[in-house]
Design an enzyme around this catalytic site. Sequence first.
Site, PDB file in Angstrom:
ATOM      1  N   LEU A  13       0.804  -1.260   0.025  1.00  0.00           N
ATOM      2  CA  LEU A  13      -0.141   0.036  -0.028  1.00  0.00           C
ATOM      3  C   LEU A  13       0.823   1.243   0.107  1.00  0.00           C
ATOM      4  CD1 LEU A  13      -3.109  -1.006   2.218  1.00  0.00           C
ATOM      5  CD2 LEU A  13      -2.456  -1.759   0.102  1.00  0.00           C
ATOM      6  N   ILE A  33      11.402  -0.496   7.538  1.00  0.00           N
ATOM      7  CA  ILE A  33      12.525  -1.119   8.046  1.00  0.00           C
ATOM      8  C   ILE A  33      13.774  -1.636   6.876  1.00  0.00           C
ATOM      9  CG2 ILE A  33      11.572  -3.344   8.221  1.00  0.00           C
ATOM     10  CD1 ILE A  33      12.803  -3.485  11.270  1.00  0.00           C
ATOM     11  N   PHE A  70       1.527   3.536   8.281  1.00  0.00           N
ATOM     12  CA  PHE A  70       1.072   2.129   7.698  1.00  0.00           C
ATOM     13  C   PHE A  70       2.016   1.103   7.887  1.00  0.00           C
ATOM     14  CE2 PHE A  70      -2.570   2.431   4.205  1.00  0.00           C
ATOM     15  CZ  PHE A  70      -2.917   3.818   4.658  1.00  0.00           C
ATOM     16  N   GLY A  71       3.050   1.275   8.588  1.00  0.00           N
ATOM     17  CA  GLY A  71       4.125   0.319   8.625  1.00  0.00           C
ATOM     18  C   GLY A  71       3.621  -0.642   9.682  1.00  0.00           C
ATOM     19  N   HIS A 112     -10.189  -6.326  10.666  1.00  0.00           N
ATOM     20  CA  HIS A 112      -9.756  -7.328  11.518  1.00  0.00           C
ATOM     21  C   HIS A 112      -9.917  -6.895  13.200  1.00  0.00           C
ATOM     22  CE1 HIS A 112      -9.274  -9.924   8.264  1.00  0.00           C
ATOM     23  NE2 HIS A 112      -8.234  -9.146   7.813  1.00  0.00           N
ATOM     24  N   TYR A 135      -3.227  -9.977  15.427  1.00  0.00           N
ATOM     25  CA  TYR A 135      -3.131  -8.779  14.511  1.00  0.00           C
ATOM     26  C   TYR A 135      -4.338  -7.933  14.598  1.00  0.00           C
ATOM     27  CZ  TYR A 135      -3.685  -6.538   9.709  1.00  0.00           C
ATOM     28  OH  TYR A 135      -3.824  -5.691   8.919  1.00  0.00           O
ATOM     29  N   LYS A 139      -4.589  -3.725  15.891  1.00  0.00           N
ATOM     30  CA  LYS A 139      -5.345  -2.691  15.612  1.00  0.00           C
ATOM     31  C   LYS A 139      -6.140  -1.877  16.401  1.00  0.00           C
ATOM     32  CE  LYS A 139      -3.719  -3.018  11.403  1.00  0.00           C
ATOM     33  NZ  LYS A 139      -2.561  -2.033  10.943  1.00  0.00           N
ATOM     34  N   SER A 164     -10.131  -4.821   2.128  1.00  0.00           N
ATOM     35  CA  SER A 164      -9.331  -5.544   1.316  1.00  0.00           C
ATOM     36  C   SER A 164      -8.579  -4.724   0.398  1.00  0.00           C
ATOM     37  CB  SER A 164     -10.053  -6.951   0.592  1.00  0.00           C
ATOM     38  OG  SER A 164     -10.645  -7.465   1.526  1.00  0.00           O
ATOM     39  N   ARG A 172     -15.609 -12.976  -1.174  1.00  0.00           N
ATOM     40  CA  ARG A 172     -15.775 -11.827  -0.103  1.00  0.00           C
ATOM     41  C   ARG A 172     -15.393 -10.606  -0.632  1.00  0.00           C
ATOM     42  NH1 ARG A 172     -11.546 -10.372   3.372  1.00  0.00           N
ATOM     43  NH2 ARG A 172     -12.218  -9.403   5.354  1.00  0.00           N
TER      44      ARG A 172
HETATM   45  N1  LIG Z   1      -3.566  -4.539   2.367  1.00  0.00           N
HETATM   46  C1  LIG Z   1      -4.630  -4.570   2.815  1.00  0.00           C
HETATM   47  O1  LIG Z   1      -5.676  -5.220   2.501  1.00  0.00           O
HETATM   48  C2  LIG Z   1      -4.799  -4.232   4.447  1.00  0.00           C
HETATM   49  C3  LIG Z   1      -6.223  -4.161   4.989  1.00  0.00           C
HETATM   50  C4  LIG Z   1      -6.195  -3.774   6.118  1.00  0.00           C
HETATM   51  C5  LIG Z   1      -5.214  -3.044   6.784  1.00  0.00           C
HETATM   52  N2  LIG Z   1      -3.967  -2.950   6.249  1.00  0.00           N
HETATM   53  C6  LIG Z   1      -2.714  -2.064   6.928  1.00  0.00           C
HETATM   54  O2  LIG Z   1      -2.434  -1.461   6.041  1.00  0.00           O
HETATM   55  C7  LIG Z   1      -0.838  -1.230   6.257  1.00  0.00           C
HETATM   56  C8  LIG Z   1      -0.236  -1.738   5.028  1.00  0.00           C
HETATM   57  O3  LIG Z   1      -0.370  -2.967   4.559  1.00  0.00           O
HETATM   58  P1  LIG Z   1       0.238  -3.510   3.050  1.00  0.00           P
HETATM   59  O4  LIG Z   1      -0.832  -4.491   2.763  1.00  0.00           O
HETATM   60  O5  LIG Z   1       1.246  -2.521   2.594  1.00  0.00           O
HETATM   61  O6  LIG Z   1       1.303  -4.403   4.225  1.00  0.00           O
HETATM   62  P2  LIG Z   1       2.893  -4.699   3.779  1.00  0.00           P
HETATM   63  O7  LIG Z   1       3.110  -5.905   4.655  1.00  0.00           O
HETATM   64  O8  LIG Z   1       3.102  -4.768   2.288  1.00  0.00           O
HETATM   65  O9  LIG Z   1       3.701  -3.445   4.124  1.00  0.00           O
HETATM   66  C9  LIG Z   1       3.921  -3.262   5.415  1.00  0.00           C
HETATM   67  C10 LIG Z   1       5.344  -2.612   5.568  1.00  0.00           C
HETATM   68  O10 LIG Z   1       5.557  -2.407   7.149  1.00  0.00           O
HETATM   69  C11 LIG Z   1       6.855  -2.569   7.353  1.00  0.00           C
HETATM   70  N3  LIG Z   1       7.315  -2.914   8.768  1.00  0.00           N
HETATM   71  C12 LIG Z   1       6.970  -4.203   9.347  1.00  0.00           C
HETATM   72  N4  LIG Z   1       7.675  -4.304  10.393  1.00  0.00           N
HETATM   73  C13 LIG Z   1       8.208  -3.049  10.732  1.00  0.00           C
HETATM   74  C14 LIG Z   1       9.002  -2.738  11.792  1.00  0.00           C
HETATM   75  N5  LIG Z   1       9.379  -2.946  12.821  1.00  0.00           N
HETATM   76  N6  LIG Z   1       9.700  -1.125  11.533  1.00  0.00           N
HETATM   77  C15 LIG Z   1       9.301  -0.494  10.381  1.00  0.00           C
HETATM   78  N7  LIG Z   1       8.374  -0.891   9.318  1.00  0.00           N
HETATM   79  C16 LIG Z   1       8.120  -2.364   9.501  1.00  0.00           C
HETATM   80  C17 LIG Z   1       7.238  -3.736   6.142  1.00  0.00           C
HETATM   81  O11 LIG Z   1       8.737  -3.835   6.180  1.00  0.00           O
HETATM   82  C18 LIG Z   1       6.386  -3.415   5.243  1.00  0.00           C
HETATM   83  O12 LIG Z   1       7.042  -2.736   4.149  1.00  0.00           O
HETATM   84  C19 LIG Z   1      -0.707  -2.142   7.391  1.00  0.00           C
HETATM   85  O13 LIG Z   1      -0.693  -1.526   8.570  1.00  0.00           O
HETATM   86  C20 LIG Z   1      -1.837  -3.161   7.519  1.00  0.00           C
HETATM   87  O14 LIG Z   1      -2.085  -3.994   8.575  1.00  0.00           O
HETATM   88  C21 LIG Z   1      -3.779  -3.546   4.826  1.00  0.00           C
END
Ligand SMILES: NC(=O)c1ccc[n+]([C@@H]2O[C@H](COP(=O)([O-])OP(=O)(O)OC[C@H]3O[C@@H](n4cnc5c(N)ncnc54)[C@H](O)[C@@H]3O)[C@@H](O)[C@H]2O)c1
Length: 278
Positions: A13, A33, A70-71, A112, A135, A139, A164, A172
């Site tokens: 994202l 990271i 978003f991390g 979630h 997880y 949140k 999603s 879904r």
């Molecule tokens: N993709 C979805 O459909 C969805 C749905 C609900 C929520 N989210 C939330 O959106 C955000 C982004 O989702 P995504 O799909 O891009 O996930 P992703 O796993 O692709 O990206 C998450 C990023 O966080 C970084 N990260 C993890 N641990 C870290 C740390 N200790 N320090 C710094 N950075 C760290 C990772 O390196 C990664 O690049 C997340 O918080 C996720 O929970 C995503």
Amino acid sequence: MKKLVLTGAAGRLGSYLREPLSKLADELVSSDIADDIGTLYPGERYQKADLAKYDDIHALLDGADMVVHFGAIGDEAPFETILGPNIVGAYNVWEAAYQHKLRRVVYASSIHAVGMHPRQDFIGTDARHRPDTFYGLAKCFAEDLGSLYWDKRGLESVCLRILSAAQVTSTRALGTWLSYEDLIQLVIRGIDTPTTGFSVVYGVSNNDRTPVDNSKASFLGYRPKDNAEQFAETILSEADPADVSDPAQMCHGGPFASIELGNSGLATMDIVDDTKQT
Ligand SMILES: NC(=O)c1ccc[n+]([C@@H]2O[C@H](COP(=O)([O-])OP(=O)(O)OC[C@H]3O[C@@H](n4cnc5c(N)ncnc54)[C@H](O)[C@@H]3O)[C@@H](O)[C@H]2O)c1
């Protein structure tokens, strides 16, 4: 805005948010990271930081106006794995934001956080927390941090409960899809709405089958444009038979509602890695 910070910039994202967010401030500081995130956009700088380390996050937010957080570990995992990045990491973001007098945290929350609610309940943004995983529990914790820091410290938060944000590959997702264009609009509304206090909004496109009610967050001005119905004929013709005894089909959290705590939910889903390359 002088300085905007994006965490999770190396993620899927984050890869779609970097370019539009780089146009909203004099400087976008993208963080993750990971060692690097590829070619930077004009006005963008990269700063590596571990969410679990307060000193990293304190340095990252120095002089910032807002943070788009978003991390995270983006999947279910054992509690010990979630604890650092997602729970301590959330505290570090809100506390450093407060210390540096940021205006707002725009946070990637998730369906979630409320994933064990039955799907036939058209839940609103005020549905009680009902996490489906560790997880989702993280949140809930982060949303409550946002509530606490607003009530006690005057720091605004907009929690985007994303459903999603991925290509539509399941029945879904005909209801839960959030397109990347709508995600960008949602995050920008989270940033440019003049006052938000503590707000929760669902991150979902304008799908005919949307399972949640965003009406109480309409003041944010988020008006999604995309509709997953365009995929319905193909998806439904290929779908497995429905099973009313499966929480994955009957709860808002989908597959996360039926997996064992600590086990990957994404491993049971058909997520296409279409991370945007720079
Ligand atoms: N993709 C979805 O459909 C969805 C749905 C609900 C929520 N989210 C939330 O959106 C955000 C982004 O989702 P995504 O799909 O891009 O996930 P992703 O796993 O692709 O990206 C998450 C990023 O966080 C970084 N990260 C993890 N641990 C870290 C740390 N200790 N320090 C710094 N950075 C760290 C990772 O390196 C990664 O690049 C997340 O918080 C996720 O929970 C995503």
